[in-house]
Motif scaffolding. Structure first.
Motif, PDB file in Angstrom:
ATOM      1  N   ARG A 150      47.680  38.563  38.192  1.00 61.38           N
ATOM      2  CA  ARG A 150      46.317  38.143  38.551  1.00 61.38           C
ATOM      3  C   ARG A 150      45.699  37.694  37.320  1.00 61.38           C
ATOM      4  O   ARG A 150      45.962  37.874  36.139  1.00 61.38           O
ATOM      5  CB  ARG A 150      45.190  39.359  38.859  1.00 61.38           C
ATOM      6  N   THR A 151      44.656  36.755  37.550  1.00 59.96           N
ATOM      7  CA  THR A 151      43.976  35.919  36.247  1.00 59.96           C
ATOM      8  C   THR A 151      42.486  36.696  36.009  1.00 59.96           C
ATOM      9  O   THR A 151      41.642  36.708  36.906  1.00 59.96           O
ATOM     10  CB  THR A 151      43.814  34.339  36.512  1.00 59.96           C
ATOM     11  N   CYS A 152      42.320  37.026  34.781  1.00 57.52           N
ATOM     12  CA  CYS A 152      41.010  37.536  34.315  1.00 57.52           C
ATOM     13  C   CYS A 152      39.883  36.357  34.476  1.00 57.52           C
ATOM     14  O   CYS A 152      40.075  35.267  34.094  1.00 57.52           O
ATOM     15  CB  CYS A 152      40.898  38.107  32.951  1.00 57.52           C
ATOM     16  N   LEU A 153      38.743  36.726  34.959  1.00 64.17           N
ATOM     17  CA  LEU A 153      37.829  35.834  35.254  1.00 64.17           C
ATOM     18  C   LEU A 153      37.001  35.413  34.082  1.00 64.17           C
ATOM     19  O   LEU A 153      36.611  34.295  33.643  1.00 64.17           O
ATOM     20  CB  LEU A 153      36.895  36.243  36.229  1.00 64.17           C
ATOM     21  N   GLY A 154      37.140  36.426  32.743  1.00 68.79           N
ATOM     22  CA  GLY A 154      36.306  36.278  31.685  1.00 68.79           C
ATOM     23  C   GLY A 154      37.175  35.433  30.855  1.00 68.79           C
ATOM     24  O   GLY A 154      36.916  34.324  30.238  1.00 68.79           O
ATOM     25  N   LYS A 204      48.701  42.840  37.450  1.00 74.66           N
ATOM     26  CA  LYS A 204      47.441  43.335  38.334  1.00 74.66           C
ATOM     27  C   LYS A 204      47.054  44.813  37.961  1.00 74.66           C
ATOM     28  O   LYS A 204      45.904  45.030  37.598  1.00 74.66           O
ATOM     29  CB  LYS A 204      47.798  43.397  39.649  1.00 74.66           C
ATOM     30  N   THR A 205      48.065  45.473  37.247  1.00 74.52           N
ATOM     31  CA  THR A 205      47.880  46.968  36.979  1.00 74.52           C
ATOM     32  C   THR A 205      47.227  47.063  35.786  1.00 74.52           C
ATOM     33  O   THR A 205      46.319  48.027  35.317  1.00 74.52           O
ATOM     34  CB  THR A 205      49.088  47.816  37.072  1.00 74.52           C
ATOM     35  N   GLU A 206      46.863  45.906  34.774  1.00 75.39           N
ATOM     36  CA  GLU A 206      46.538  46.156  33.668  1.00 75.39           C
ATOM     37  C   GLU A 206      44.796  45.548  33.644  1.00 75.39           C
ATOM     38  O   GLU A 206      44.000  45.472  32.829  1.00 75.39           O
ATOM     39  CB  GLU A 206      47.046  45.059  32.728  1.00 75.39           C
ATOM     40  N   LEU A 207      44.545  44.987  34.916  1.00 73.37           N
ATOM     41  CA  LEU A 207      43.123  44.710  35.167  1.00 73.37           C
ATOM     42  C   LEU A 207      42.142  45.621  35.701  1.00 73.37           C
ATOM     43  O   LEU A 207      42.904  46.193  36.687  1.00 73.37           O
ATOM     44  CB  LEU A 207      43.260  43.140  35.756  1.00 73.37           C
ATOM     45  N   ILE A 208      41.197  45.346  36.064  1.00 70.56           N
ATOM     46  CA  ILE A 208      40.117  45.985  36.731  1.00 70.56           C
ATOM     47  C   ILE A 208      39.771  45.256  37.844  1.00 70.56           C
ATOM     48  O   ILE A 208      39.249  43.842  37.731  1.00 70.56           O
ATOM     49  CB  ILE A 208      38.900  46.345  35.912  1.00 70.56           C
ATOM     50  N   ARG A 209      39.533  45.851  39.135  1.00 71.05           N
ATOM     51  CA  ARG A 209      38.997  44.985  40.246  1.00 71.05           C
ATOM     52  C   ARG A 209      37.807  45.242  40.470  1.00 71.05           C
ATOM     53  O   ARG A 209      37.383  46.323  40.594  1.00 71.05           O
ATOM     54  CB  ARG A 209      40.097  45.247  41.542  1.00 71.05           C
ATOM     55  N   ASN A 224      38.668  47.936  50.672  1.00 76.15           N
ATOM     56  CA  ASN A 224      38.310  46.628  51.598  1.00 76.15           C
ATOM     57  C   ASN A 224      37.298  45.646  51.023  1.00 76.15           C
ATOM     58  O   ASN A 224      36.356  46.264  50.607  1.00 76.15           O
ATOM     59  CB  ASN A 224      37.806  47.199  52.840  1.00 76.15           C
ATOM     60  N   GLY A 225      37.625  44.392  50.989  1.00 78.32           N
ATOM     61  CA  GLY A 225      36.470  43.392  50.614  1.00 78.32           C
ATOM     62  C   GLY A 225      37.282  42.272  49.777  1.00 78.32           C
ATOM     63  O   GLY A 225      38.252  42.405  49.545  1.00 78.32           O
ATOM     64  N   ARG A 226      36.315  41.529  49.409  1.00 81.06           N
ATOM     65  CA  ARG A 226      36.615  40.258  48.514  1.00 81.06           C
ATOM     66  C   ARG A 226      36.726  40.837  46.774  1.00 81.06           C
ATOM     67  O   ARG A 226      35.736  41.490  46.399  1.00 81.06           O
ATOM     68  CB  ARG A 226      35.584  39.217  48.523  1.00 81.06           C
ATOM     69  N   GLY A 227      37.868  40.539  46.416  1.00 79.88           N
ATOM     70  CA  GLY A 227      38.087  40.910  45.141  1.00 79.88           C
ATOM     71  C   GLY A 227      38.089  39.760  43.918  1.00 79.88           C
ATOM     72  O   GLY A 227      38.339  38.807  44.215  1.00 79.88           O
ATOM     73  N   ALA A 228      37.628  40.310  42.634  1.00 76.22           N
ATOM     74  CA  ALA A 228      37.984  39.717  41.714  1.00 76.22           C
ATOM     75  C   ALA A 228      38.503  40.574  40.563  1.00 76.22           C
ATOM     76  O   ALA A 228      38.343  41.670  40.226  1.00 76.22           O
ATOM     77  CB  ALA A 228      36.500  39.011  41.087  1.00 76.22           C
ATOM     78  N   TYR A 229      39.313  39.997  39.429  1.00 78.20           N
ATOM     79  CA  TYR A 229      39.840  40.631  38.499  1.00 78.20           C
ATOM     80  C   TYR A 229      39.210  40.318  37.004  1.00 78.20           C
ATOM     81  O   TYR A 229      38.967  39.352  36.689  1.00 78.20           O
ATOM     82  CB  TYR A 229      41.346  40.632  38.494  1.00 78.20           C
ATOM     83  N   LEU A 230      39.033  41.610  36.330  1.00 78.89           N
ATOM     84  CA  LEU A 230      38.743  41.365  34.629  1.00 78.89           C
ATOM     85  C   LEU A 230      39.642  42.329  34.031  1.00 78.89           C
ATOM     86  O   LEU A 230      40.049  43.463  34.338  1.00 78.89           O
ATOM     87  CB  LEU A 230      37.354  41.780  34.723  1.00 78.89           C
ATOM     88  N   CYS A 231      39.785  41.805  32.736  1.00 81.63           N
ATOM     89  CA  CYS A 231      40.299  42.829  31.775  1.00 81.63           C
ATOM     90  C   CYS A 231      39.329  44.051  31.784  1.00 81.63           C
ATOM     91  O   CYS A 231      38.349  43.970  31.756  1.00 81.63           O
ATOM     92  CB  CYS A 231      40.521  42.184  30.201  1.00 81.63           C
ATOM     93  N   ARG A 232      40.243  45.018  30.915  1.00 80.69           N
ATOM     94  CA  ARG A 232      39.312  46.040  30.547  1.00 80.69           C
ATOM     95  C   ARG A 232      38.623  45.903  29.338  1.00 80.69           C
ATOM     96  O   ARG A 232      38.700  46.956  28.442  1.00 80.69           O
ATOM     97  CB  ARG A 232      40.457  47.312  30.560  1.00 80.69           C
ATOM     98  N   ASP A 233      37.790  45.094  29.247  1.00 82.60           N
ATOM     99  CA  ASP A 233      36.927  44.683  28.268  1.00 82.60           C
ATOM    100  C   ASP A 233      35.812  44.389  28.697  1.00 82.60           C
ATOM    101  O   ASP A 233      35.435  43.334  29.375  1.00 82.60           O
ATOM    102  CB  ASP A 233      37.698  43.547  27.331  1.00 82.60           C
ATOM    103  N   SER A 234      34.538  44.863  28.001  1.00 84.44           N
ATOM    104  CA  SER A 234      33.152  44.270  28.506  1.00 84.44           C
ATOM    105  C   SER A 234      32.740  42.840  28.165  1.00 84.44           C
ATOM    106  O   SER A 234      32.034  42.477  28.745  1.00 84.44           O
ATOM    107  CB  SER A 234      32.126  45.447  27.872  1.00 84.44           C
ATOM    108  N   GLU A 235      33.422  42.364  27.074  1.00 89.08           N
ATOM    109  CA  GLU A 235      33.161  40.989  26.721  1.00 89.08           C
ATOM    110  C   GLU A 235      33.675  40.320  27.935  1.00 89.08           C
ATOM    111  O   GLU A 235      33.279  39.218  28.113  1.00 89.08           O
ATOM    112  CB  GLU A 235      34.003  40.567  25.417  1.00 89.08           C
ATOM    113  N   CYS A 236      34.828  40.521  28.422  1.00 93.14           N
ATOM    114  CA  CYS A 236      35.221  39.485  29.537  1.00 93.14           C
ATOM    115  C   CYS A 236      34.343  39.554  30.648  1.00 93.14           C
ATOM    116  O   CYS A 236      33.885  38.826  31.333  1.00 93.14           O
ATOM    117  CB  CYS A 236      36.527  40.015  30.336  1.00 93.14           C
ATOM    118  N   LEU A 237      33.665  40.781  30.995  1.00 89.55           N
ATOM    119  CA  LEU A 237      32.793  40.898  32.259  1.00 89.55           C
ATOM    120  C   LEU A 237      31.373  40.205  31.764  1.00 89.55           C
ATOM    121  O   LEU A 237      30.962  39.333  32.744  1.00 89.55           O
ATOM    122  CB  LEU A 237      32.406  42.331  32.225  1.00 89.55           C
TER     123      LEU A 237
END
Length: 89
Positions: free
Chosen positions: A9-13, A20-25, A43-56
């Motif tokens: 999966r690709t991190c949005l940040g 996929k297991t390294e990212l937060i959904r 259930n629902g529409r998902g997006a993935y981010l690194c486990r880093d607040s800067e990416c969010l």
């Protein structure tokens, strides 16, 4: 014996592709709530981010999270997601 491929999966940040297991959904539920999905199976529409607040922060600033989830991200939800990610680290 064949090796099973791990889903990527690709991190949005940071836009880096990771397992996929390294990212937060982050998920937008069918009811319209936006929340962190620790199981990765809600259930629902998902997006993935690194486990880093800067990416969010980057994803919110660039409105990438808003576009991926196809919903408005109010500032209070962004703050709540930051706290949830910080607690999970």
């Amino acid at each position: 014996m064949t090796l099973k491929k791990k889903p990527q999966r690709t991190c949005l940040g940071c836009r880096n592709s990771k397992n996929k297991t390294e990212l937060i959904r982050i998920v937008r539920t069918p009811e319209g709530d936006v929340k962190v999905d620790p199981s990765g199976k809600a259930n629902g529409r998902g997006a993935y981010l690194c486990r880093d607040s800067e990416c969010l922060k980057r994803a919110i600033k660039a409105k990438a999270l808003q576009k991926a989830l196809k919903t408005e991200i109010p500032p209070d939800i962004g703050d709540r997601l930051l706290r949830e990610i910080a607690n999970g680290e």
